[in-house]
Motif scaffolding. Structure first.
Motif, PDB file in Angstrom:
ATOM      1  N   MET A  48       0.778  -1.209   0.075  1.00  0.00           N
ATOM      2  CA  MET A  48      -0.030   0.151   0.116  1.00  0.00           C
ATOM      3  C   MET A  48       0.924   1.197  -0.073  1.00  0.00           C
ATOM      4  SD  MET A  48      -2.779   1.211   2.873  1.00  0.00           S
ATOM      5  CE  MET A  48      -4.019  -0.117   2.635  1.00  0.00           C
ATOM      6  N   THR A  49       0.582   2.324  -0.807  1.00  0.00           N
ATOM      7  CA  THR A  49       1.220   3.408  -0.794  1.00  0.00           C
ATOM      8  C   THR A  49       1.025   4.227   0.312  1.00  0.00           C
ATOM      9  OG1 THR A  49      -0.219   4.517  -2.054  1.00  0.00           O
ATOM     10  CG2 THR A  49       1.302   3.773  -3.358  1.00  0.00           C
ATOM     11  N   GLU A  50       2.145   4.913   0.938  1.00  0.00           N
ATOM     12  CA  GLU A  50       2.133   5.652   2.008  1.00  0.00           C
ATOM     13  C   GLU A  50       1.155   7.020   1.835  1.00  0.00           C
ATOM     14  OE1 GLU A  50       4.954   7.605   5.322  1.00  0.00           O
ATOM     15  OE2 GLU A  50       5.707   5.742   4.436  1.00  0.00           O
ATOM     16  N   VAL A  51       0.468   7.202   2.782  1.00  0.00           N
ATOM     17  CA  VAL A  51      -0.620   8.407   2.756  1.00  0.00           C
ATOM     18  C   VAL A  51       0.133   9.436   3.505  1.00  0.00           C
ATOM     19  CG1 VAL A  51      -2.540   9.484   3.409  1.00  0.00           C
ATOM     20  CG2 VAL A  51      -2.346   7.001   2.590  1.00  0.00           C
ATOM     21  N   THR A  52       0.444  10.462   2.893  1.00  0.00           N
ATOM     22  CA  THR A  52       0.841  11.651   3.351  1.00  0.00           C
ATOM     23  C   THR A  52      -0.423  12.313   4.192  1.00  0.00           C
ATOM     24  OG1 THR A  52       2.391  12.131   1.434  1.00  0.00           O
ATOM     25  CG2 THR A  52       1.731  14.191   3.057  1.00  0.00           C
ATOM     26  N   SER A  53      -0.270  12.607   5.548  1.00  0.00           N
ATOM     27  CA  SER A  53      -1.510  12.848   6.398  1.00  0.00           C
ATOM     28  C   SER A  53      -1.776  14.377   5.992  1.00  0.00           C
ATOM     29  CB  SER A  53      -1.106  12.812   7.903  1.00  0.00           C
ATOM     30  OG  SER A  53      -2.199  13.249   8.692  1.00  0.00           O
ATOM     31  N   LEU A  54      -2.975  14.523   6.176  1.00  0.00           N
ATOM     32  CA  LEU A  54      -3.967  15.831   5.757  1.00  0.00           C
ATOM     33  C   LEU A  54      -4.548  16.458   7.013  1.00  0.00           C
ATOM     34  CD1 LEU A  54      -5.257  15.440   2.236  1.00  0.00           C
ATOM     35  CD2 LEU A  54      -3.237  16.293   2.766  1.00  0.00           C
ATOM     36  N   THR A  55      -3.972  15.578   8.114  1.00  0.00           N
ATOM     37  CA  THR A  55      -4.590  16.163   9.450  1.00  0.00           C
ATOM     38  C   THR A  55      -4.460  17.569   9.644  1.00  0.00           C
ATOM     39  OG1 THR A  55      -4.363  13.884  10.457  1.00  0.00           O
ATOM     40  CG2 THR A  55      -4.724  15.488  11.981  1.00  0.00           C
ATOM     41  N   GLY A  56      -5.444  18.245  10.130  1.00  0.00           N
ATOM     42  CA  GLY A  56      -5.571  19.627  10.410  1.00  0.00           C
ATOM     43  C   GLY A  56      -5.627  20.618   9.229  1.00  0.00           C
ATOM     44  N   ARG A  57      -5.779  19.774   8.057  1.00  0.00           N
ATOM     45  CA  ARG A  57      -6.069  20.867   6.824  1.00  0.00           C
ATOM     46  C   ARG A  57      -7.467  20.895   6.439  1.00  0.00           C
ATOM     47  NH1 ARG A  57      -0.807  18.786   3.691  1.00  0.00           N
ATOM     48  NH2 ARG A  57       0.408  20.598   4.169  1.00  0.00           N
ATOM     49  N   LEU A  58      -7.953  21.797   5.567  1.00  0.00           N
ATOM     50  CA  LEU A  58      -9.333  21.950   5.213  1.00  0.00           C
ATOM     51  C   LEU A  58      -9.679  21.189   3.768  1.00  0.00           C
ATOM     52  CD1 LEU A  58     -10.036  25.683   6.067  1.00  0.00           C
ATOM     53  CD2 LEU A  58     -10.461  23.569   7.276  1.00  0.00           C
ATOM     54  N   LEU A  59     -10.652  20.566   3.938  1.00  0.00           N
ATOM     55  CA  LEU A  59     -11.363  20.134   2.354  1.00  0.00           C
ATOM     56  C   LEU A  59     -12.350  21.026   2.085  1.00  0.00           C
ATOM     57  CD1 LEU A  59     -11.789  16.222   3.185  1.00  0.00           C
ATOM     58  CD2 LEU A  59      -9.936  17.542   2.172  1.00  0.00           C
ATOM     59  N   VAL A  60     -12.105  21.738   1.012  1.00  0.00           N
ATOM     60  CA  VAL A  60     -13.350  22.648   0.591  1.00  0.00           C
ATOM     61  C   VAL A  60     -13.737  22.045  -0.661  1.00  0.00           C
ATOM     62  CG1 VAL A  60     -13.501  24.987  -0.344  1.00  0.00           C
ATOM     63  CG2 VAL A  60     -11.786  24.624   1.091  1.00  0.00           C
ATOM     64  N   ALA A  74      -8.709  12.532  -6.094  1.00  0.00           N
ATOM     65  CA  ALA A  74      -8.266  12.347  -7.578  1.00  0.00           C
ATOM     66  C   ALA A  74      -9.290  12.775  -8.473  1.00  0.00           C
ATOM     67  CB  ALA A  74      -7.722  10.856  -7.800  1.00  0.00           C
ATOM     68  N   GLU A  75     -10.587  12.792  -8.001  1.00  0.00           N
ATOM     69  CA  GLU A  75     -11.636  12.850  -8.931  1.00  0.00           C
ATOM     70  C   GLU A  75     -11.819  14.377  -9.014  1.00  0.00           C
ATOM     71  OE1 GLU A  75     -14.842  10.887  -7.288  1.00  0.00           O
ATOM     72  OE2 GLU A  75     -14.005   8.887  -7.725  1.00  0.00           O
ATOM     73  N   GLY A  76     -11.123  15.237  -8.179  1.00  0.00           N
ATOM     74  CA  GLY A  76     -11.376  16.818  -8.150  1.00  0.00           C
ATOM     75  C   GLY A  76     -12.553  17.254  -7.427  1.00  0.00           C
ATOM     76  N   ALA A  77     -13.232  16.304  -6.461  1.00  0.00           N
ATOM     77  CA  ALA A  77     -14.130  16.662  -5.573  1.00  0.00           C
ATOM     78  C   ALA A  77     -13.679  17.692  -4.520  1.00  0.00           C
ATOM     79  CB  ALA A  77     -14.740  15.591  -4.953  1.00  0.00           C
ATOM     80  N   TRP A  78     -12.454  17.809  -4.155  1.00  0.00           N
ATOM     81  CA  TRP A  78     -12.218  18.706  -3.031  1.00  0.00           C
ATOM     82  C   TRP A  78     -10.734  19.559  -3.412  1.00  0.00           C
ATOM     83  CZ3 TRP A  78     -15.493  18.608   1.225  1.00  0.00           C
ATOM     84  CH2 TRP A  78     -16.218  17.480   1.162  1.00  0.00           C
ATOM     85  N   TYR A  79     -10.866  20.679  -2.724  1.00  0.00           N
ATOM     86  CA  TYR A  79      -9.577  21.331  -2.894  1.00  0.00           C
ATOM     87  C   TYR A  79      -9.125  21.049  -1.315  1.00  0.00           C
ATOM     88  CZ  TYR A  79     -12.051  23.794  -6.607  1.00  0.00           C
ATOM     89  OH  TYR A  79     -12.626  24.159  -7.794  1.00  0.00           O
ATOM     90  N   VAL A  80      -7.575  20.853  -1.249  1.00  0.00           N
ATOM     91  CA  VAL A  80      -6.982  20.940   0.270  1.00  0.00           C
ATOM     92  C   VAL A  80      -6.160  22.143   0.200  1.00  0.00           C
ATOM     93  CG1 VAL A  80      -5.293  19.464   1.615  1.00  0.00           C
ATOM     94  CG2 VAL A  80      -6.631  18.459  -0.103  1.00  0.00           C
ATOM     95  N   VAL A  81      -6.551  22.728   1.479  1.00  0.00           N
ATOM     96  CA  VAL A  81      -5.967  23.974   1.605  1.00  0.00           C
ATOM     97  C   VAL A  81      -5.508  24.112   3.219  1.00  0.00           C
ATOM     98  CG1 VAL A  81      -7.316  25.340  -0.016  1.00  0.00           C
ATOM     99  CG2 VAL A  81      -8.172  25.164   2.148  1.00  0.00           C
ATOM    100  N   GLU A  82      -4.774  24.963   3.667  1.00  0.00           N
ATOM    101  CA  GLU A  82      -4.308  24.894   5.022  1.00  0.00           C
ATOM    102  C   GLU A  82      -5.317  25.832   5.918  1.00  0.00           C
ATOM    103  OE1 GLU A  82      -1.407  23.969   6.529  1.00  0.00           O
ATOM    104  OE2 GLU A  82      -0.751  23.334   4.588  1.00  0.00           O
TER     105      GLU A  82
END
Length: 203
Positions: free
Chosen positions: A1-13, A156-164
């Protein structure tokens, strides 16, 4: 399994192409994200229910508007408290997780850092333990959850923007405007998405 870079603390818009009505124009704060899945709360879904109606001891600490927010479609009968502790963020354990809520010298008792000054509150703890430390508190009913790899597929489908995230996002006094304001502050083409009309047929 590829390692996931944690997005904890970020916003999904939510992007305008996201069709799930649960997340239309949603701004989600990720409280936990790893290869096993993701958990977060929607920051811009206030309900008509006052915090005093369900968690009266915490009502005085909840920021305006003093209502419960719908954190997501999962476990709507469960309450989560998210709070900013301005002095607590620097002393914290970066590997802490949302289910480890006991105080451990990394901030006030009953509060566990998620990211920076943002953390989870143990709502079973006496509010006076935290009263002097809290910069703001918001109560959420339910949460948003994704299984292993599910969020990555949506990204990957473009459903979310990841921002600080910024600490003020948790306690925005105008939560209905949060989607546009978070996008507007981005130093990229995302700032243009904030002008997207509510009715896509008008675009």
């Amino acid at each position: 399994m590829t390692e996931v870079t944690s997005l904890t603390g970020r916003l999904l818009v939510a992007s305008p192409v996201l069709s799930d009505p649960n997340f239309d124009r949603a701004v989600v704060l990720l409280l936990d994200h790893d290869e096993e899945g993701s958990l977060g709360v929607v920051l811009n879904r206030p309900t008509p229910v006052g915090v005093s109606d369900i968690l009266e001891p915490w009502a005085a600490l909840a920021g305006e508007p003093g209502v419960v927010f719908q954190g997501g479609p999962v476990s709507l009968d469960a309450a989560l408290g998210v709070a900013v502790v301005p002095s607590g963020g620097e002393r914290a354990d970066p590997d802490s997780t949302p289910d480890a809520l006991s105080g451990s010298g990394d901030g006030p008792m009953g509060w566990r850092r998620v990211h920076g000054a943002i953390g989870l509150v143990d709502l079973e703890a006496p509010p006076e333990l935290l009263a002097a430390e809290l910069g703001s508190l918001r109560i959420f009913a339910g949460y948003a959850g994704w299984g292993a790899g599910q969020l990555e597929d949506e990204l990957a489908e473009g459903a979310w923007y990841v921002v600080e995230s910024e600490p003020g996002d948790v306690s925005s006094p105008d939560p209905e405007a949060l989607w546009r304001s978070v996008l507007r502050r981005q130093r990229s083409e995302l700032a243009m998405v904030a002008t997207y009309p509510d009715d896509a047929s008008l675009n």
